[in-house]
Design a protein around this motif. Structure first.
Motif, PDB file in Angstrom:
ATOM      1  N   PHE A  46       0.804  -1.216   0.000  1.00  0.00           N
ATOM      2  CA  PHE A  46       0.000   0.000   0.000  1.00  0.00           C
ATOM      3  C   PHE A  46       0.842   1.275   0.000  1.00  0.00           C
ATOM      4  O   PHE A  46       0.302   2.366   0.068  1.00  0.00           O
ATOM      5  N   ASP A  51      -4.973   4.553  -1.023  1.00  0.00           N
ATOM      6  CA  ASP A  51      -5.880   3.773  -0.183  1.00  0.00           C
ATOM      7  C   ASP A  51      -5.161   3.303   1.080  1.00  0.00           C
ATOM      8  O   ASP A  51      -4.347   2.397   1.033  1.00  0.00           O
ATOM      9  N   ASP A  52      -5.450   3.922   2.183  1.00  0.00           N
ATOM     10  CA  ASP A  52      -4.814   3.589   3.456  1.00  0.00           C
ATOM     11  C   ASP A  52      -5.761   2.851   4.394  1.00  0.00           C
ATOM     12  O   ASP A  52      -5.603   2.928   5.613  1.00  0.00           O
ATOM     13  N   ARG A  53      -6.755   2.137   3.858  1.00  0.00           N
ATOM     14  CA  ARG A  53      -7.733   1.462   4.720  1.00  0.00           C
ATOM     15  C   ARG A  53      -7.089   0.445   5.647  1.00  0.00           C
ATOM     16  O   ARG A  53      -7.465   0.349   6.813  1.00  0.00           O
ATOM     17  N   TYR A  54      -6.111  -0.311   5.164  1.00  0.00           N
ATOM     18  CA  TYR A  54      -5.446  -1.318   5.999  1.00  0.00           C
ATOM     19  C   TYR A  54      -4.708  -0.647   7.145  1.00  0.00           C
ATOM     20  O   TYR A  54      -4.849  -1.009   8.299  1.00  0.00           O
ATOM     21  N   ARG A  55      -3.940   0.373   6.819  1.00  0.00           N
ATOM     22  CA  ARG A  55      -3.192   1.113   7.844  1.00  0.00           C
ATOM     23  C   ARG A  55      -4.154   1.766   8.832  1.00  0.00           C
ATOM     24  O   ARG A  55      -3.928   1.752  10.040  1.00  0.00           O
ATOM     25  N   ASP A  56      -5.253   2.328   8.323  1.00  0.00           N
ATOM     26  CA  ASP A  56      -6.245   2.947   9.210  1.00  0.00           C
ATOM     27  C   ASP A  56      -6.879   1.917  10.134  1.00  0.00           C
ATOM     28  O   ASP A  56      -7.106   2.193  11.312  1.00  0.00           O
ATOM     29  N   ALA A  57      -7.171   0.717   9.608  1.00  0.00           N
ATOM     30  CA  ALA A  57      -7.774  -0.333  10.443  1.00  0.00           C
ATOM     31  C   ALA A  57      -6.833  -0.726  11.575  1.00  0.00           C
ATOM     32  O   ALA A  57      -7.262  -0.914  12.720  1.00  0.00           O
ATOM     33  N   LYS A  60      -6.657   2.261  14.115  1.00  0.00           N
ATOM     34  CA  LYS A  60      -7.872   2.544  14.885  1.00  0.00           C
ATOM     35  C   LYS A  60      -8.336   1.401  15.774  1.00  0.00           C
ATOM     36  O   LYS A  60      -9.204   1.606  16.621  1.00  0.00           O
TER      37      LYS A  60
END
Length: 158
Positions: A46, A51-57, A60
């Motif tokens: 990534f 798209d940073d959805r994995y890092r954000d998950a 958070k």
């Protein structure tokens, strides 16, 4: 907010982390488990994407466990893994989120091992008052003791 378990392979660090995550999840806590190698692969995949959805998950999640830091080849990619670790762990510290980590790598002062994977900025977090470092040492193997005891009992009854 961080606990770092370190010690030799096979002394139960991964087992302990997995049990903790299972326990937290059973109480409906948002708990995520990932290996260091899988995390490094995801960071690399990534890196150039918006798209940073994995890092954000990972950032958070209330509880995050990163197991076996430094055990995989993907983590030895240098800058990518170190910057990715820093981005995730620093933000989690600022948010007050809980993180459990484990490594087989040597002493925290050994700049050729753990620091080579996570970088100096993460190492400074590991040595701060925000991180509890637990050095796990091998105890006499309970399973081996039980096996020896059973073998003696069998010999006595023969």
């Amino acid at each position: 907010p961080m606990v770092l378990l370190r010690g030799l392979p096979g002394i139960g660090k991964s087992h302990l982390i997995q049990a903790a995550i299972y326990h937290l999840a059973s109480y409906r806590q948002h708990a995520v488990y990932v290996t260091g190698d899988d995390l490094a692969r995801a960071i690399r995949a990534f890196e150039d994407q918006a798209d940073d959805r994995y890092r954000d998950a990972l950032t958070k999640a209330r509880w995050l466990a990163i197991d076996d830091i430094g055990a995989g080849a993907a983590e030895r990619s240098g800058y990518v893994a170190a910057e990715g670790y820093f981005a995730i762990l620093d933000k989690r510290l600022r948010m007050g989120s809980r993180t459990i980590l484990s490594t087989n790598l040597g002493q925290l002062e050994d700049k050729d091992s753990l620091a080579a994977i996570v970088g100096d900025r993460v190492m400074s977090r590991f040595t701060s008052d925000k991180c509890l470092v637990v050095a796990m040492h091998p105890l006499d193997d309970i399973r081996a003791k039980a096996g020896r005891r059973r073998a003696r009992e069998v010999q006595e009854h023969e």
